[in-house]
Design a protein around this motif. Structure first.
Motif, short mmCIF file in Angstrom:
data_model
loop_
_atom_site.label_atom_id
_atom_site.label_comp_id
_atom_site.label_asym_id
_atom_site.label_seq_id
_atom_site.Cartn_x
_atom_site.Cartn_y
_atom_site.Cartn_z
N SER A 38 0.89 -1.16 -0.04
CA SER A 38 0.15 -0.11 0.04
C SER A 38 0.93 1.18 0.02
CB SER A 38 -1.03 -0.15 1.17
OG SER A 38 -0.20 0.01 2.47
N THR A 39 2.03 1.23 0.48
CA THR A 39 2.89 2.33 0.80
C THR A 39 3.28 2.89 -0.81
OG1 THR A 39 5.01 1.02 0.93
CG2 THR A 39 3.76 1.88 2.97
N GLU A 40 3.44 1.80 -1.65
CA GLU A 40 3.65 2.38 -3.00
C GLU A 40 2.52 2.56 -4.06
OE1 GLU A 40 6.21 -0.57 -4.74
OE2 GLU A 40 7.11 -1.12 -2.53
N VAL A 41 1.19 2.67 -3.70
CA VAL A 41 0.02 2.74 -4.39
C VAL A 41 0.00 4.20 -4.96
CG1 VAL A 41 -2.51 2.47 -4.84
CG2 VAL A 41 -1.24 0.51 -3.83
N ARG A 42 -0.29 4.47 -6.15
CA ARG A 42 -0.30 6.05 -6.63
C ARG A 42 -1.81 6.43 -6.77
NH1 ARG A 42 3.39 6.21 -11.60
NH2 ARG A 42 2.83 8.19 -11.42
N ALA A 52 1.74 7.25 -0.65
CA ALA A 52 2.00 7.80 -2.27
C ALA A 52 0.71 8.10 -2.89
CB ALA A 52 2.95 6.62 -2.82
N LEU A 53 -0.59 7.54 -2.47
CA LEU A 53 -1.73 7.99 -3.18
C LEU A 53 -1.87 9.50 -3.84
CD1 LEU A 53 -4.10 5.98 -3.91
CD2 LEU A 53 -5.48 7.37 -2.07
N ARG A 54 -1.98 9.53 -4.86
CA ARG A 54 -2.19 10.95 -5.56
C ARG A 54 -3.40 11.00 -6.39
NH1 ARG A 54 0.96 11.17 -2.41
NH2 ARG A 54 3.16 12.00 -2.52
N VAL A 112 -17.91 13.32 1.26
CA VAL A 112 -16.58 12.91 0.52
C VAL A 112 -15.53 13.91 0.84
CG1 VAL A 112 -17.72 11.88 -1.68
CG2 VAL A 112 -16.98 14.41 -1.46
N THR A 113 -15.96 14.85 1.97
CA THR A 113 -15.01 15.63 2.43
C THR A 113 -13.82 14.71 3.20
OG1 THR A 113 -16.70 17.15 2.88
CG2 THR A 113 -14.29 17.63 3.68
N PRO A 114 -14.17 13.84 3.84
CA PRO A 114 -12.99 13.08 4.57
C PRO A 114 -11.68 12.61 3.85
CG PRO A 114 -15.27 12.47 5.56
CD PRO A 114 -15.52 13.41 4.59
N VAL A 115 -12.17 12.42 2.33
CA VAL A 115 -11.13 12.02 1.45
C VAL A 115 -10.08 13.07 1.43
CG1 VAL A 115 -10.66 11.56 -0.77
CG2 VAL A 115 -12.64 10.30 0.09
N LEU A 116 -10.54 14.13 1.19
CA LEU A 116 -9.79 15.33 1.20
C LEU A 116 -8.90 15.52 2.54
CD1 LEU A 116 -11.87 17.85 -1.17
CD2 LEU A 116 -10.11 16.45 -2.02
N GLU A 117 -9.43 15.47 3.62
CA GLU A 117 -8.80 15.56 4.72
C GLU A 117 -8.08 14.65 5.41
OE1 GLU A 117 -12.82 17.87 7.14
OE2 GLU A 117 -12.33 15.68 7.15
N ALA A 118 -8.19 13.17 4.81
CA ALA A 118 -7.10 12.05 5.10
C ALA A 118 -6.09 11.97 4.18
CB ALA A 118 -8.14 10.82 5.08
N PHE A 119 -6.27 12.48 2.88
CA PHE A 119 -5.20 12.47 1.85
C PHE A 119 -4.86 13.68 1.64
CE2 PHE A 119 -7.67 8.54 1.51
CZ PHE A 119 -6.76 7.37 1.35
N PRO A 120 -3.83 14.47 2.17
CA PRO A 120 -3.51 15.83 2.00
C PRO A 120 -2.52 16.02 0.79
CG PRO A 120 -2.19 15.13 3.95
CD PRO A 120 -3.31 14.11 3.73
N LEU A 121 -2.17 14.90 0.21
CA LEU A 121 -1.13 14.99 -0.97
C LEU A 121 -1.98 14.53 -1.98
CD1 LEU A 121 2.42 13.61 0.56
CD2 LEU A 121 1.49 15.95 0.39
N LEU A 122 -3.19 14.50 -2.06
CA LEU A 122 -3.89 14.01 -3.16
C LEU A 122 -3.94 14.89 -4.26
CD1 LEU A 122 -5.80 11.47 -3.73
CD2 LEU A 122 -7.72 12.76 -3.11
N ALA A 162 -2.65 20.47 -2.24
CA ALA A 162 -2.17 19.58 -3.39
C ALA A 162 -2.99 19.33 -4.36
CB ALA A 162 -1.36 18.25 -2.98
N LEU A 163 -4.32 19.41 -4.29
CA LEU A 163 -5.29 19.21 -5.33
C LEU A 163 -5.25 19.90 -6.58
CD1 LEU A 163 -7.46 17.05 -5.39
CD2 LEU A 163 -9.08 18.80 -5.16
#
Length: 321
Positions: A59-63, A94-96, A118-128, A155-156
């Motif tokens: 999972s650490t490599e999934v983009r 690494a998820l983008r 869907v806000t929790p997605v943006l909160e949980a993945f700040p590098l998305l 980052a979005l």
């Protein structure tokens, strides 16, 4: 318009659908966009599919991640599946890119997809960098409709909402968000019958310019208010910063197109997308001459003819139900 096929690529990566036989060699974790599909899994419940994915793929490599049908035997809302993904966010540094939900019309109509906040997605993945959502209102099925809260996300770069009826609350939340890196914004506004209650006034913060300084591609599409939107865009400050503008898929007529031509110049655009329209050939030629002759790519494909009922004409968007 229907969604007949699933994605082949996402975020510049080929899509690879799980599950597959345990003895089949998997691609490198960062070489594909991983697609999770409970139908392809033989109606395996999403929690089991998710556990199998995180057990087999580093999972650490999934983009990039694409969520297909998240229900197994009986259709259900997205929220439980999304909660699993968000809870495991620290495992995906690494998820983008994330897409919710790659579902075809045969699997479920777009406006019957029961989404959630869907806000929790943006909160949980700040590098998305890319976030796309397909679906909309729950159509009174007793579940939470698609929603969004205003957020800051540094980052979005790409944000897309594909819907046959995008709630006005989502449009207002996008306009109230701080997204300094956002380059591409695409909103399929849909129709009121399927929950698309956004107004032109709701778009005002987006059209004012300055809210998203990096914005270069804007799509305000699939609307039964396309003429009114075109008239607002004609004098909107945001247009000056754009390379690409899409007012496609909606009920655009000569009235809206005439307002565009009477407004600010559009010849600085690299692309003007008006496909799926109700323009007369005379108006289409005027646009080609005024905008296309300057080197702007103009898409005027998919000319539509209004349906007639008694003495009335009915115009339709590309995606509704």
């Amino acid at each position: 318009m229907t969604f007949a096929d699933h994605f082949d690529t996402f975020h510049g990566l080929p899509v690879h659908t799980l599950p597959e036989p345990d003895d089949e060699e998997l691609p490198a974790a960062d070489a594909v966009a991983w697609r999770l599909d409970c139908f392809a899994a033989g109606e395996l419940p999403f929690p089991e599919l998710w556990r199998g994915f995180t057990d087999r793929v580093p999972s650490t490599e999934v983009r990039a991640l694409v969520v297909g049908p998240w229900w197994d035997d009986e259709y259900g809302e997205l929220r439980p599946a999304l909660e699993l993904i968000v809870a495991d966010a620290p495992r995906f540094p690494a998820l983008r890119a994330l897409f919710l939900a790659d579902v075809t019309g045969e699997e479920c109509e777009i406006s019957w997809l029961q989404l959630t906040d869907v806000t929790p997605v943006l909160e949980a993945f700040p590098l998305l960098e890319e976030f796309a959502v397909r679906g909309g209102d729950s159509q009174g099925l007793g579940e939470e409709p698609l929603s969004l809260r205003p957020v800051r996300h540094d980052a979005l770069r790409v944000l897309r909402f594909e819907s046959g009826g995008l709630p006005g609350q989502v449009v207002r939340a996008v306009g109230a968000s701080e997204l300094p890196a956002l380059e591409h914004l695409e909103l399929w506004l849909g129709v009121s019958r399927y929950g698309g209650d956004a107004t032109v006034a709701d778009l005002a913060p987006l059209l004012a310019g300055g809210r998203f300084p990096a914005l270069r591609q804007l799509g305000l599409q699939d609307s039964e208010l396309q003429d009114e939107i075109a008239a607002a865009v004609a004098s909107a400050p945001v247009v000056a910063q754009l390379d690409s503008l899409s007012l496609s898929m909606g009920t655009l007529t000569d009235t809206g197109a005439g307002a565009l031509l009477a407004g600010q110049p559009l010849t600085h655009l690299k692309r003007l997308d008006l496909h799926h329209h109700f323009l007369s050939e005379t108006m289409a030629d005027r646009i080609r001459t005024a905008v296309g002759a300057a080197g702007t790519e103009v898409d005027l494909s998919e000319h539509q003819t209004p349906h007639r009922w008694r003495d009335e004409e009915w115009r339709y968007v590309a995606v509704s139900e």
